[in-house]
Structures are given as structure tokens and as C-alpha cells.
Design a protein around this motif. Structure first.
Motif, mmCIF file in Angstrom:
data_model
loop_
_atom_site.group_PDB
_atom_site.id
_atom_site.type_symbol
_atom_site.label_atom_id
_atom_site.label_comp_id
_atom_site.label_asym_id
_atom_site.label_seq_id
_atom_site.Cartn_x
_atom_site.Cartn_y
_atom_site.Cartn_z
ATOM 1 N N ARG A 1 0.847 -1.187 0.000
ATOM 2 C CA ARG A 1 0.000 0.000 0.000
ATOM 3 C C ARG A 1 0.883 1.239 0.000
ATOM 4 O O ARG A 1 1.994 1.209 0.489
ATOM 5 N N LYS A 2 0.348 2.354 -0.511
ATOM 6 C CA LYS A 2 1.090 3.615 -0.485
ATOM 7 C C LYS A 2 0.539 4.481 0.631
ATOM 8 O O LYS A 2 -0.653 4.462 0.926
ATOM 9 N N LEU B 1 5.925 3.093 0.086
ATOM 10 C CA LEU B 1 5.221 1.831 0.293
ATOM 11 C C LEU B 1 5.199 1.480 1.773
ATOM 12 O O LEU B 1 6.211 1.601 2.472
ATOM 13 N N ILE B 2 4.042 1.023 2.237
ATOM 14 C CA ILE B 2 3.846 0.676 3.645
ATOM 15 C C ILE B 2 3.066 -0.633 3.720
ATOM 16 O O ILE B 2 2.464 -1.065 2.729
ATOM 17 N N PHE C 1 -0.620 5.456 7.001
ATOM 18 C CA PHE C 1 0.419 6.453 6.792
ATOM 19 C C PHE C 1 1.794 5.837 7.034
ATOM 20 O O PHE C 1 1.938 4.879 7.794
ATOM 21 N N CYS C 2 2.815 6.425 6.408
ATOM 22 C CA CYS C 2 4.194 6.003 6.650
ATOM 23 C C CYS C 2 4.643 6.515 8.018
ATOM 24 O O CYS C 2 3.900 7.228 8.696
ATOM 25 N N VAL D 1 6.731 8.813 8.805
ATOM 26 C CA VAL D 1 6.842 10.274 8.871
ATOM 27 C C VAL D 1 5.473 10.913 9.048
ATOM 28 O O VAL D 1 5.273 11.764 9.916
ATOM 29 N N HIS D 2 4.504 10.504 8.265
ATOM 30 C CA HIS D 2 3.182 11.129 8.295
ATOM 31 C C HIS D 2 2.275 10.545 9.372
ATOM 32 O O HIS D 2 1.293 11.159 9.753
ATOM 33 N N GLY D 3 2.583 9.373 9.861
ATOM 34 C CA GLY D 3 1.752 8.741 10.888
ATOM 35 C C GLY D 3 1.938 9.345 12.258
ATOM 36 O O GLY D 3 1.094 9.187 13.139
ATOM 37 N N LYS D 4 3.023 10.060 12.474
ATOM 38 C CA LYS D 4 3.297 10.623 13.796
ATOM 39 C C LYS D 4 2.467 11.857 14.099
ATOM 40 O O LYS D 4 2.312 12.228 15.235
ATOM 41 N N ARG D 5 1.948 12.477 13.072
ATOM 42 C CA ARG D 5 1.127 13.648 13.338
ATOM 43 C C ARG D 5 -0.176 13.195 13.995
ATOM 44 O O ARG D 5 -0.722 12.157 13.668
ATOM 45 N N LYS D 6 -0.654 13.987 14.905
ATOM 46 C CA LYS D 6 -1.859 13.633 15.644
ATOM 47 C C LYS D 6 -3.044 14.383 15.058
ATOM 48 O O LYS D 6 -3.040 15.596 14.996
#
Length: 163
Positions: A37-38, A45-46, A52-53, A55-60
Motif C-alpha cells: 500500500r502507499k 510503500l507501507i 500512513f508512513c 513520517v506522516h503517521g506521527k502527526r496527531k
């Protein structure tokens, strides 16, 4: 004597010096979790189980400004009652900073978030912060939660706690 395919150490076994080295080497050659998945924000790719990857998954995400109507509409494909479970998970996020100790009896092994005013008493235009924010949530053990819901435990406004 043979050499381990993972670390190169000498071993009496035909391929690996330990089970963990066999597992590490095999999992590197044929991983079970394929990157299929992107990321929703970029083209990295994840695993399929993520959205989210790293980098982007850490945002709340800011769920506090969502309204109950938006929350219901967000998952309209699923069963209409799904929003209650989703609201409960957001309640846990919004109240994660609070101590996990019953506000009535002090029990700390298992607590639940109890709404002072029931969810159904709020209009669909109310924000999630208003419904599940700290002002409308009590941290109670299961017994005190049941007692509160059935009118056996009441809030004492002068002490700011329960009585």
C-alpha cells in the motif's frame, strides 16, 4: 563444520547457529508482511494494515473539532452504530493525559471513561470535544461506572468530585 548463513559463525548445524538466526534470515528472504500500500500523503510503500508512513503517521489528528454528525457520516458505509465505538476510541485519545485511577474509590487495575451527560443528550452539531472532553468525562472503575449510570453514585459540585 559449517558456517551460519546469517552471521558466519561456525556451527555443527547445516545452515544456522541458532533458531533466531534461522528465523531472521528466512524472514528477510520471504517477509510475511508485504509492502503493498502507499502512504495516504506520499508515495512511500507501507504494510497493508497501515494508512500512513512513519513520517506522516506521527502527526496527531485533531478529532476534538469534529462534530457528532461528521463522525457519523465519516463511516457511513459501515453499520450506523459504528460511530459509538469510534467515539469511544477518540474519548480515550482525548483523555489519555488523565491518571488511570477511579475518581470515586481509587481502584487502578481497570478503569473506564464515563460520560457525565449521556452521548444521546447532545445534538449532532456538538463537537467531539464537548461530548468526550475532560469536562464531561469521569474516570471510574467498572463498579463505580455502573453505580453512576444507575443513579447510586452522584457528583458533588462543591468538592469537584464524587460522593
Amino acid at each position: 563444520m559449517n558456517n551460519c548463513l546469517h552471521c558466519g559463525a561456525t556451527t555443527a548445524n547445516p545452515k544456522y547457529c541458532s533458531r533466531s538466526h534461522a528465523a531472521i534470515h528466512t524472514n528477510q528472504q520471504a517477509p510475511k508482511r508485504l509492502l503493498t500500500r502507499k502512504c495516504a500523503d506520499c508515495d512511500v510503500l507501507i504494510p497493508a494494515s497501515r494508512q500512513f508512513c512513519a513520517v506522516h503517521g506521527k502527526r496527531k489528528a485533531d478529532y476534538s473539532q469534529l462534530t457528532v454528525a461528521q463522525l457519523k457520516a465519516k463511516d457511513a458505509i459501515k453499520h450506523p452504530s459504528y460511530y459509538r465505538g469510534y467515539l469511544n476510541s477518540i474519548t480515550r485519545l482525548l483523555n489519555a493525559h488523565r491518571p488511570r485511577v477511579c475518581q470515586s474509590c481509587g481502584y487502578d487495575k481497570h478503569v473506564e471513561y464515563c460520560h457525565k451527560l449521556p452521548i444521546k443528550s447532545f445534538p449532532d452539531s456538538a463537537t467531539v470535544e464537548k461530548v468526550s472532553g475532560a469536562e464531561n468525562i469521569l474516570v471510574l472503575c467498572p463498579n463505580c461506572h455502573w453505580e453512576y449510570d444507575h443513579g447510586l453514585l452522584s457528583i458533588n459540585p462543591t468538592r469537584g468530585g464524587l460522593s
